[in-house]
Every structure is written in C-alpha cells, then in structure tokens.
Design an enzyme around this catalytic site. Structure first.
Site, mmCIF file in Angstrom:
data_model
loop_
_atom_site.group_PDB
_atom_site.id
_atom_site.type_symbol
_atom_site.label_atom_id
_atom_site.label_comp_id
_atom_site.label_asym_id
_atom_site.label_seq_id
_atom_site.Cartn_x
_atom_site.Cartn_y
_atom_site.Cartn_z
ATOM 1 N N THR A 101 54.238 5.681 -8.177
ATOM 2 C CA THR A 101 55.065 5.079 -7.187
ATOM 3 C C THR A 101 53.964 4.684 -6.229
ATOM 4 O O THR A 101 53.510 3.633 -5.806
ATOM 5 C CB THR A 101 56.078 5.757 -6.608
ATOM 6 O OG1 THR A 101 57.033 5.980 -7.442
ATOM 7 C CG2 THR A 101 56.663 4.962 -5.488
ATOM 8 N N THR A 102 52.809 5.835 -5.831
ATOM 9 C CA THR A 102 51.999 5.639 -5.043
ATOM 10 C C THR A 102 51.096 4.555 -5.307
ATOM 11 O O THR A 102 50.205 3.930 -4.374
ATOM 12 C CB THR A 102 51.069 6.962 -4.736
ATOM 13 O OG1 THR A 102 52.122 7.919 -4.452
ATOM 14 C CG2 THR A 102 50.217 6.940 -3.658
ATOM 15 N N TYR A 151 60.979 13.069 -13.200
ATOM 16 C CA TYR A 151 60.684 13.047 -11.931
ATOM 17 C C TYR A 151 62.100 12.715 -11.046
ATOM 18 O O TYR A 151 62.539 11.776 -11.408
ATOM 19 C CB TYR A 151 59.581 11.798 -11.652
ATOM 20 C CG TYR A 151 59.205 11.404 -10.315
ATOM 21 C CD1 TYR A 151 59.392 12.245 -9.376
ATOM 22 C CD2 TYR A 151 58.613 10.213 -10.214
ATOM 23 C CE1 TYR A 151 59.226 12.051 -7.954
ATOM 24 C CE2 TYR A 151 57.985 9.937 -8.883
ATOM 25 C CZ TYR A 151 58.195 10.560 -7.734
ATOM 26 O OH TYR A 151 57.931 10.349 -6.361
ATOM 27 N N ARG A 188 64.292 7.259 -3.474
ATOM 28 C CA ARG A 188 63.787 6.143 -4.011
ATOM 29 C C ARG A 188 64.803 5.711 -4.845
ATOM 30 O O ARG A 188 64.995 4.363 -5.486
ATOM 31 C CB ARG A 188 62.500 6.235 -4.556
ATOM 32 C CG ARG A 188 61.222 6.406 -3.674
ATOM 33 C CD ARG A 188 60.105 6.096 -4.188
ATOM 34 N NE ARG A 188 58.857 6.401 -3.540
ATOM 35 C CZ ARG A 188 58.312 5.265 -2.711
ATOM 36 N NH1 ARG A 188 58.919 4.175 -2.787
ATOM 37 N NH2 ARG A 188 57.213 5.445 -1.911
ATOM 38 N N TYR A 236 68.334 2.407 -8.959
ATOM 39 C CA TYR A 236 68.992 1.389 -8.626
ATOM 40 C C TYR A 236 70.436 1.553 -9.398
ATOM 41 O O TYR A 236 71.452 1.240 -8.600
ATOM 42 C CB TYR A 236 68.250 0.005 -8.937
ATOM 43 C CG TYR A 236 69.076 -1.072 -8.465
ATOM 44 C CD1 TYR A 236 69.214 -1.438 -7.050
ATOM 45 C CD2 TYR A 236 69.897 -1.915 -9.039
ATOM 46 C CE1 TYR A 236 69.879 -2.511 -6.428
ATOM 47 C CE2 TYR A 236 70.625 -2.992 -8.554
ATOM 48 C CZ TYR A 236 70.590 -3.201 -7.250
ATOM 49 O OH TYR A 236 71.220 -4.207 -6.770
ATOM 50 N N LYS A 253 58.852 16.974 -11.769
ATOM 51 C CA LYS A 253 58.180 16.737 -10.485
ATOM 52 C C LYS A 253 59.553 16.473 -9.500
ATOM 53 O O LYS A 253 60.284 15.530 -9.675
ATOM 54 C CB LYS A 253 57.466 15.342 -10.198
ATOM 55 C CG LYS A 253 56.879 15.213 -8.710
ATOM 56 C CD LYS A 253 56.292 13.595 -8.813
ATOM 57 C CE LYS A 253 55.804 13.380 -7.427
ATOM 58 N NZ LYS A 253 55.234 12.137 -7.112
ATOM 59 N N ILE A 291 52.517 17.413 -7.501
ATOM 60 C CA ILE A 291 51.746 16.091 -7.693
ATOM 61 C C ILE A 291 51.863 15.500 -6.255
ATOM 62 O O ILE A 291 52.823 15.100 -5.705
ATOM 63 C CB ILE A 291 52.488 15.260 -8.598
ATOM 64 C CG1 ILE A 291 52.492 15.786 -9.994
ATOM 65 C CG2 ILE A 291 51.915 13.860 -8.762
ATOM 66 C CD1 ILE A 291 53.117 15.116 -11.092
#
Length: 293
Positions: free
Chosen positions: A46-47, A135, A140, A109, A164, A206
């Site tokens: 994502t980063t 993850y 999010r 979503y 994660k 992470i």
C-alpha cells in the site's frame, strides 16, 4: 521463515515532480534501508501507492528494486486484491524467482464474511508457488480478519507462513500469538505497537517509519526480540513522535517528507493523495535533522 523475523520495510514509489516514477531515487532508498540494517524489503504494498501505478510502472518498480537489492536482502511482493480470480491468475503467471514470499491483503471494499476471507486465501494458497503472508488492515479493507480465521488458515495451509497484523489492536494480536501454530509469524503492521507485539511473542514488523529511520527502528526491534526491554523502549520513545507524524495526514505523504529531508527523493504523491501541509512538513524536517545530528 527466519528471513522474516525482524524488520521489513514497505517501500514507497518515489515520483519526480512530473509524477513519473523516479528510478534513481528508488535505488537510493533501497540502499538507504539496506545500509540501515533492515532484514527484508516489501515491494508494491500500500505504501508504494500501487493502486495508482499502471502495470508497466509496477514492472519498472519491481525491476528497479530487484536490481538495486542485488540479492542482498529477501524480497516480498505485494500480490492481493478484491477479485480473487485475478489474484490467482497473477500468482499462476508471474515469475517469482527473485522473491521469497508474497504479501496478500485481505479483500477490500467487498466486505466478505469470515468464510469468504477464508475461501479467498484458500485459493491464494493453492495458487502461490512461494510462501504467503496474509495482511489484515481493517482501516483500509473495511473488514477485520478475525484471529479464528487466521488460525484456521495457518493450520490448513502450510505455505501461509504468517500475518501482517494491522488492526491496531494489541489484544487481537495477543490472541493470534496465543493460538498460532509454533512457526507461524505474527508480524506487526502498526509501527506504534510494534515493540509491545514483539515483546508479547511477535516476529517483528513490516514498517513505514523503519524506511525513514531504518537504523534506529530495526535496532529497536532486534532489542525487543532479544528481550532487552529498557534499551528497546528507549528507542521506541525516541521515535514515537515521528510515528504519529508520518500518519497524521496519510501514508505515504509523511514518509515521503522524511525522504525529502534526507535528500533521497522528492515528496511527490499521486492523486487522490496530496502532500502534507507546511506545518507538518516542517515538523518532520526538524525531527529528521535532530535525529541525524
């Protein structure tokens, strides 16, 4: 799995002022975190603003990081999404020869049930030629992968080697650690509670802040793993304000300001993200300069 104990960093995608991918800056960042003694690199998470990258740009980012890393550290590739069949197709067709694991986010979503999350990762596991780190990031994805679902996956699929965990809930993390199979890795996805998670039995992190200040943050994690509690917390409190600041106006706007302060890259982000405001930029710059004195 020993490769993923300690500090992994979620690499940004640096952009030039014209919003094109800055490969030279990306090479500098890779060298910066390797020289800071992190244990592994995470590519296209994502980063990395991967949601705003074209397929061609993603391939460019992968190629650049693999080349800059030159086999020095293990690499983890972000391969996830909310279309299970599309994720499976990528897993079956991509060349993973340079990667040691994938990081696969829980579907976002769609808001699947726990059974839907389980069935998604069942297909991911069966399709993946390399180990899988799942993850969980409810902030999010709009759904929380509960410990019961994670433990079920860990027991049923041996190539699902870790999670994660980024729910920001230390109690949930402790439940995972309490009930996980012996070698399953519970990896923090929240910089602020990394040290408590490590001391509770977690495998590391992470990290985002670990990308800006790799030497200090990775040493904090190593001290935590060694149960050197006072020394580890001294570093935690030294970095604590910066962790709040980098997420204050969204990720990766904050960490990119640190890279600008360090002279590694521009602070450019792509819409719908925008740069942090001047006040926050100045505070991050001051913190970085003070830390590096």
């Amino acid at each position: 799995m020993q490769a993923f104990i300690g500090t992994g960093v979620a690499l940004v995608t640096p952009f030039k002022k014209d919003f094109s991918v800055d490969t030279e800056a990306l090479k500098r960042i890779v060298n910066h975190v390797i020289e800071g003694s992190v244990e592994y690199l995470v590519v296209l998470g994502t980063t990395a603003e991967s949601a705003t990258l074209s397929q061609e740009e993603k391939e460019l980012v992968i190629h650049t990081i693999v080349e800059a890393n030159a086999g020095r550290l293990p690499l983890v590739l972000g391969v996830g999404g909310n279309n299970t069949l599309k994720v499976v197709e990528e897993l079956k067709t991509r060349d993973f020869s340079k990667f040691q694991a994938i990081l696969s986010v829980s579907p976002y979503y769609n808001k699947p049930t726990q059974e839907g999350i389980y069935q998604h990762f069942k297909m991911v596991s069966e399709a993946s030629p390399i180990p899988v780190i799942v993850y969980n990031v409810p902030g999010r994805t709009a759904s929380n992968m509960l410990p019961e679902t994670v433990i079920r996956l860990a027991n049923d699929f041996k190539n699902i080697i870790g999670i994660k965990e980024a729910a920001g809930d230390i109690v949930q993390a402790m439940k995972l650690i309490q009930h996980k199979p012996k070698d399953f890795l519970v990896i923090s996805g929240d910089d602020m509670i990394t040290l408590p998670m490590v001391l509770a039995g977690g495998a590391g992190v992470i990290s985002v802040i670990g990308e800006g200040y790799p030497k200090e943050f990775s040493e904090m994690v190593r001290l935590g793993l060694q149960r050197k509690v006072d020394e580890a917390y001294a570093l935690h409190y030294k970095l604590m304000d910066s962790i709040d600041m980098i997420f204050e106006q969204g990720n990766p706007g904050g960490i990119k300001e640190i890279f600008k302060s360090l002279g590694l890259s521009e602070n450019t982000v792509r819409l719908p993200l925008v740069n942090v405001n001047e006040n926050l930029a100045n505070r991050l710059d001051s913190f970085t300069k003070q830390l590096n004195k």
